[in-house]
Design a protein around this motif. Structure first.
Motif, PDB file in Angstrom:
ATOM      1  N   ILE A   1      -3.431   3.400  -4.014  1.00 60.89           N
ATOM      2  CA  ILE A   1      -4.101   2.475  -4.933  1.00 60.89           C
ATOM      3  C   ILE A   1      -5.566   2.865  -4.805  1.00 60.89           C
ATOM      4  CG2 ILE A   1      -4.743   0.061  -5.355  1.00 60.89           C
ATOM      5  CD1 ILE A   1      -1.951  -0.716  -4.361  1.00 60.89           C
TER       6      ILE A   1
ATOM      7  N   HIS B   1      -8.231   0.659  -3.499  1.00 58.26           N
ATOM      8  CA  HIS B   1      -8.143   0.399  -2.058  1.00 58.26           C
ATOM      9  C   HIS B   1      -8.766   1.556  -1.276  1.00 58.26           C
ATOM     10  CE1 HIS B   1      -4.491  -2.583  -2.328  1.00 58.26           C
ATOM     11  NE2 HIS B   1      -5.543  -2.975  -3.030  1.00 58.26           N
TER      12      HIS B   1
ATOM     13  N   HIS C   1       0.832  -1.203   0.000  1.00 62.10           N
ATOM     14  CA  HIS C   1       0.000   0.000   0.000  1.00 62.10           C
ATOM     15  C   HIS C   1       0.871   1.259   0.000  1.00 62.10           C
ATOM     16  CE1 HIS C   1      -3.376  -2.600   0.981  1.00 62.10           C
ATOM     17  NE2 HIS C   1      -2.671  -3.106   1.969  1.00 62.10           N
ATOM     18  N   PRO C   2       0.740   2.115  -1.012  1.00 57.09           N
ATOM     19  CA  PRO C   2       1.402   3.421  -0.980  1.00 57.09           C
ATOM     20  C   PRO C   2       0.528   4.412  -0.199  1.00 57.09           C
ATOM     21  CG  PRO C   2       0.360   3.062  -3.118  1.00 57.09           C
ATOM     22  CD  PRO C   2       0.026   1.860  -2.279  1.00 57.09           C
TER      23      PRO C   2
END
Ligand SMILES: [Cu+2]
Length: 483
Positions: A468, A471, A414-415
Motif C-alpha cells: 500500500i 503506507h 498490509h501486503p
C-alpha cells in the motif's frame, strides 16, 4: 525434503495426468542467453479510459501506452531496458518480483541515483525465473504509480502448460473528478494513516472496468489468465461466474499442486499476481462475469466478461494435458537451521498510541503524523522513503537461512513485499501453512502474524515494505541488508 518430494510425486501420480509434475527448469548456460532490448519512456500522456467516450484523461505512462507496454521475455534471456525519463520528476524503475542484481533494482537513494528529468538509465539483468511480474517506479511511488506508471512483465517458461489463450489483465484504479481528470491529492496523511489512497474507477488494462471488457473464447478452449494488481492501495477479490478456476501460480511461482479458487473470490493485494487456468466448457454465445467484491457491504463490481464466440465447440472435453507451470529453481530454506528474525508493525489512525523513533528521538507517532507525514513503525522506527533512510531493519549474512516473523500489531491489512528474493510462507499466526507457497508479497491481516522463510543469497541492500504505497511513504518501508 526428499521424503516430502517423494510423497508429493506419489500423490501427484495418483491424481492423474492433469496434475503431473512439470520438469523443474534447468539452468541456462551464459552462452545460450539471448539479449532482449526494450526502451521505456515515462512521460505525460492523455488517454481515453472509456473508448465509448471522447473524454481524454491525463496520466503518466510509458511509451504513450496505458498501461505501459507488456514486456515479454523467455526464461534465461538477458534483459536490457533503457529508461528515458520525460517526466517532470526524477524517477527509477523497479522490476517487481525479479531476482535482479541489487544495482538494477531501481530504488533511488538505495540501489541507484534517481534518473534525472531528461536523463536515461540502462537496466541490464538476467532472467533466471519464469512467471508473471510487473514494473513500476520506486521514486515517489505513492504518486508516480497511481498517476499511471505500471506495466506487465512476462517471462515465459521453457515448457509452458498447453493453453489456447494466454491473457494478461493489469488491474488498477484511478481517482477521477467530475471532469474525468485525476484528483491530484497524493500523499495525504488521512490516506497514509488509513487504508491508503484508492481510486473511484476500476481499470482493466487501462480501460474502465465493466461488461465491455471482454475475453473472447471459443467453447472448449483452455484459458490462462494472468492477473496483476497494480493498484496503489486497493485489494481485489475476484470471482468468475460459472467457471472453476485453478490457481497454478502466485507471484509468478508455479505451485506444486493447483489450488481451487475459493468460491467467495481470490484475494489479490497490491503488488500481487496470480495465474489461473480455466477450461471454458460452456455453450457458444455464453457470457460470464468476472467480478470484484473486496468491500464486504458493497455490491460486486463487474470487471469484465468471458464472452463465448458463436463458433462450435473446439473440443467436447477439457484438454487432458497438465495445467501446472514448471516451478523455478529457488534456494530452499532449511527451517531446522534457519535463524529467527522479528519485525513488529505498529501505527495507523486506529488502535493504540504508537511510540517510535523518529530522527533518533522517541515520539508519539499519532502526535507527529500531520507534521511529519509518518504514521507507521517497523521495529519501533518510522523512516521516510529512500534518501532519508538511515538504519537497515536487519542485516543478514549471505547464504543465511532465515525465518522472518512478521507481527502485525496494527488494525490494518498490509501486503508486505521483499525485493531481490522469493520467500516461502511457512506460518500464519504461529501455525504451519501447509501450502508453503513461494511469494514476493504476502498479506498480513490486522493483528495477524506471518512467518516467511528464505535463503538470503542475493547480496545488497533490499527494500522491504508495505505495497500500500501510502503506507510505504508513511514509514512502512525499510531495508534488509544481505552482506
Ligand atoms: Cu500497509
Amino acid at each position: 525434503m526428499l521424503v516430502r518430494r517423494r510423497q508429493f510425486l506419489q500423490s501427484a501420480a495418483a491424481l492423474g495426468a492433469s496434475l503431473a509434475l512439470p520438469a523443474v527448469a534447468a539452468p541456462i548456460a551464459a552462452s545460450a542467453r539471448k539479449e532482449s532490448r526494450f526502451e521505456l519512456i515515462p512521460a505525460d500522456f492523455k488517454v481515453a479510459l472509456d473508448p465509448a467516450s471522447p473524454v481524454q484523461t491525463g496520466v503518466w505512462s510509458f511509451n504513450d501506452r496505458f498501461p505501459g507496454p507488456l514486456l515479454r521475455f523467455r526464461r534465461g534471456d538477458r534483459a536490457s531496458i533503457t529508461v528515458r525519463n520525460q517526466l517532470p520528476q526524477e524517477t527509477a524503475i523497479h522490476w517487481h518480483g525479479l531476482r535482479v542484481p541489487n544495482g538494477m533494482d531501481g530504488v533511488p537513494g538505495v540501489t541507484q541515483e534517481p534518473i534525472p528529468v531528461g536523463g536515461r538509465f540502462e537496466y541490464r539483468f538476467d532472467l533466471p525465473d519464469s512467471g508473471t511480474y510487473w514494473y513500476h517506479p520506486h521514486q515517489a511511488s505513492f504518486e508516480q504509480v497511481p498517476r499511471g506508471l505500471y506495466g506487465a512483465l512476462i517471462v515465459e517458461e521453457d515448457k509452458p502448460p498447453r493453453v489456447d489463450r494466454d491473457e494478461v489483465w493489469v488491474l488498477s484504479d484511478i481517482k477521477l473528478d467530475e471532469r474525468r481528470q485525476q484528483v491530484e491529492d497524493f500523499g495525504r496523511i488521512l490516506d497514509i494513516a488509513n487504508d491508503g489512497r484508492r481510486g473511484n474507477q476500476l481499470l482493466v488494462n487501462g480501460l474502465v472496468a465493466g461488461p465491455e471488457r471482454k475475453i473472447a473464447v471459443r467453447s472448449g478452449e483452455r484459458l490462462r489468465l494472468r492477473l496483476i494488481n497494480a493498484a496503489s492501495a486497493r485489494f481485489f477479490k475476484l470471482s468468475i461466474e460459472g467457471h472453476a478456476a485453478s490457481i497454478v501460480a502466485w507471484d509468478g511461482q508455479g505451485l506444486e499442486l493447483p489450488q481451487t479458487a475459493p468460491a467467495d473470490g481470490i484475494v489479490l493485494g497490491p503488488g500481487m499476481r496470480v495465474d489461473l487456468i480455466l477450461d471454458c466448457m460452456e455453450k457458444p454465445g455464453g457470457r460470464f462475469e468476472i467480478r470484484e467484491s473486496a468491500r464486504p457491504r458493497s455490491p460486486a463490481i463487474v470487471l469484465g466478461v468471458i464472452a463465448y464466440t458463436a463458433q462450435p465447440a473446439l473440443r467436447a472435453k477439457p484438454l487432458a494435458t497438465p495445467i501446472l507451470v514448471p516451478p523455478n529453481v529457488l534456494p530452499e530454506p532449511d527451517l531446522a537451521k534457519a535463524s529467527d528474525h522479528y519485525i513488529m508493525f505498529q501505527g495507523g489512525m486506529r488502535g493504540a498510541p504508537t511510540i517510535g523513533m523518529v530522527d533518533g528521538k522517541p515520539s508519539r507517532i499519532q502526535d507527529i503524523m500531520a507534521r511529519q507525514g509518518l504514521a507507521w513503525t517497523m521495529n519501533y522506527n518510522a523512516q521516510h522513503e529512500h534518501a532519508l533512510m538511515h538504519e537497515p531493519l536487519l542485516t543478514l549474512s549471505r547464504g543465511e537461512h532465515v525465518i522472518l516473523h512478521m507481527v502485525n500489531e496494527t488494525d490494518f491489512v498490509h501486503p508486505m513485499h521483499l525485493h531481490g528474493h522469493f520467500f516461502r510462507v511457512v506460518g500464519i499466526n504461529g501455525v504451519a501453512n501447509p501450502a508453503r507457497e513461494w511469494r514476493d508479497t504476502v498479506i498480513m491481516a490486522p493483528r495477524q502474524s506471518i512467518d516467511v522463510a528464505f535463503i538470503a543469497d542475493n547480496p545488497g541492500e533490499w527494500m522491504y515494505h508495505c505495497h500500500i504505497l501510502d503506507h510505504a511513504a508513511g514509514g512502512m518501508m525499510g531495508t534488509i541488508v544481505v552482506e
